[in-house]
Design a protein around this motif. Structure first.
Motif: not given
Length: 287
Positions: A264-287
């Motif tokens: 959980v600490l290494n793979n499911f913390s907000h420091e690890v996961v939220i950047p993945q959501y940020d990347e998705l939303f940034s990509k979608l807005i640039k499309e």
């Protein structure tokens, strides 16, 4: 970035996910509507133009498929799911792209809590609602009948409950004379986790659940059915296929606390996961 987030506004976990995302995202969000993230997928019916909508389907209850409007989800720009089971099920149900992103451990669970004095018996936590709208009828998707069938076979245990809609399990615990304590509305869930020995997840279907992340982070012994993200979070020793397996593994004292915590600490913390959501939303807005 123009991102509007729609949760359910009822104070449940979807609102917590929204608030935690806003607290930790690196995006500059002005709450506009260039992209709409419908964390609560039921809200899609209120959105006419779905071309800029990110739907979010947490799980699909196979017993109530008529409740889902897959055609409406298909009109969205993309659909987020959180586990491979939901992704595989939706592959031939919706036509929009599916993106699988994990849940993360919500920040409040990382704050220190104040432990409760709950006695000397072995304490089993069970914090998710088990009844349909306070009717007392079991919410079978959450497996409260499985939970009762398991704990009634265990010796010298005490069940610790939290949250709303717990009527079915309370009724059954009292009928079977199994000790329990109920904390209906606590602001100290972290402390409640600190005060238990085990956490049981007996659901038949889940998107998460968050409790798999929470109990693991709080270093509790966990046993769970193989639902949602469980196989990605918990050691395989912690997964039970039958009620008998719950009983046997409990009596054996199955302990994978350190594995589950580190995962959980290494793979499911907000420091690890939220950047993945940020990347998705940034990509979608640039499309």
């Amino acid at each position: 970035m123009s991102l509007k987030i729609i949760s359910d506004g009822a104070g449940w976990v979807l609102d917590s996910i929204k608030n935690d995302f806003l607290a930790h995202t690196k995006l500059d969000i002005n709450n506009g509507q260039e992209i709409i993230w419908a964390i609560n997928c039921w809200s899609l019916k209120n959105i006419k133009d779905k071309s800029n909508v990110v739907a979010h389907l947490h799980h699909v209850n196979r017993d109530k498929l008529s409740a889902y409007d897959f055609d409406e989800v298909s009109k969205c720009k993309v659909c987020i799911v959180n586990n491979i089971g939901t992704e595989e099920f939706l592959n031939d149900k919706i036509s929009c792209p599916i993106v699988r992103l994990p849940y993360w451990l919500l920040s409040d669970m990382r704050k220190d809590g104040s432990p409760f004095d709950l006695g000397e018996q072995t304490k089993i936590g069970y914090f998710q609602k088990d009844s349909e709208n306070r009717t007392g009828n079991p919410k079978l998707i959450k497996g409260p009948d499985v939970f009762i069938n398991v704990v009634k076979q265990l010796k010298d245990v005490k069940v610790i409950l939290s949250g709303y809609n717990r009527e079915y399990v309370i009724k059954e615990l009292e009928r079977l004379d199994i000790p329990y304590e109920y904390f209906k509305n606590t602001n100290n869930l972290s402390g409640l986790y600190d005060s238990i020995d085990w956490y049981f997840i007996t659901s038949r279907c889940e998107g998460g659940p968050q409790s798999a992340l929470e109990a693991s982070y709080k270093k509790k012994k966990v046993l769970s059915t193989n639902v949602g993200i469980v196989s990605e979070v918990l050691h395989e020793d912690c997964i039970c296929e039958t009620e008998e397996e719950f009983v046997r593994k409990f009596n054996q004292g199955i302990n994978q606390i350190e594995y589950n915590f580190e995962n959980v600490l290494n793979n499911f913390s907000h420091e690890v996961v939220i950047p993945q959501y940020d990347e998705l939303f940034s990509k979608l807005i640039k499309e």
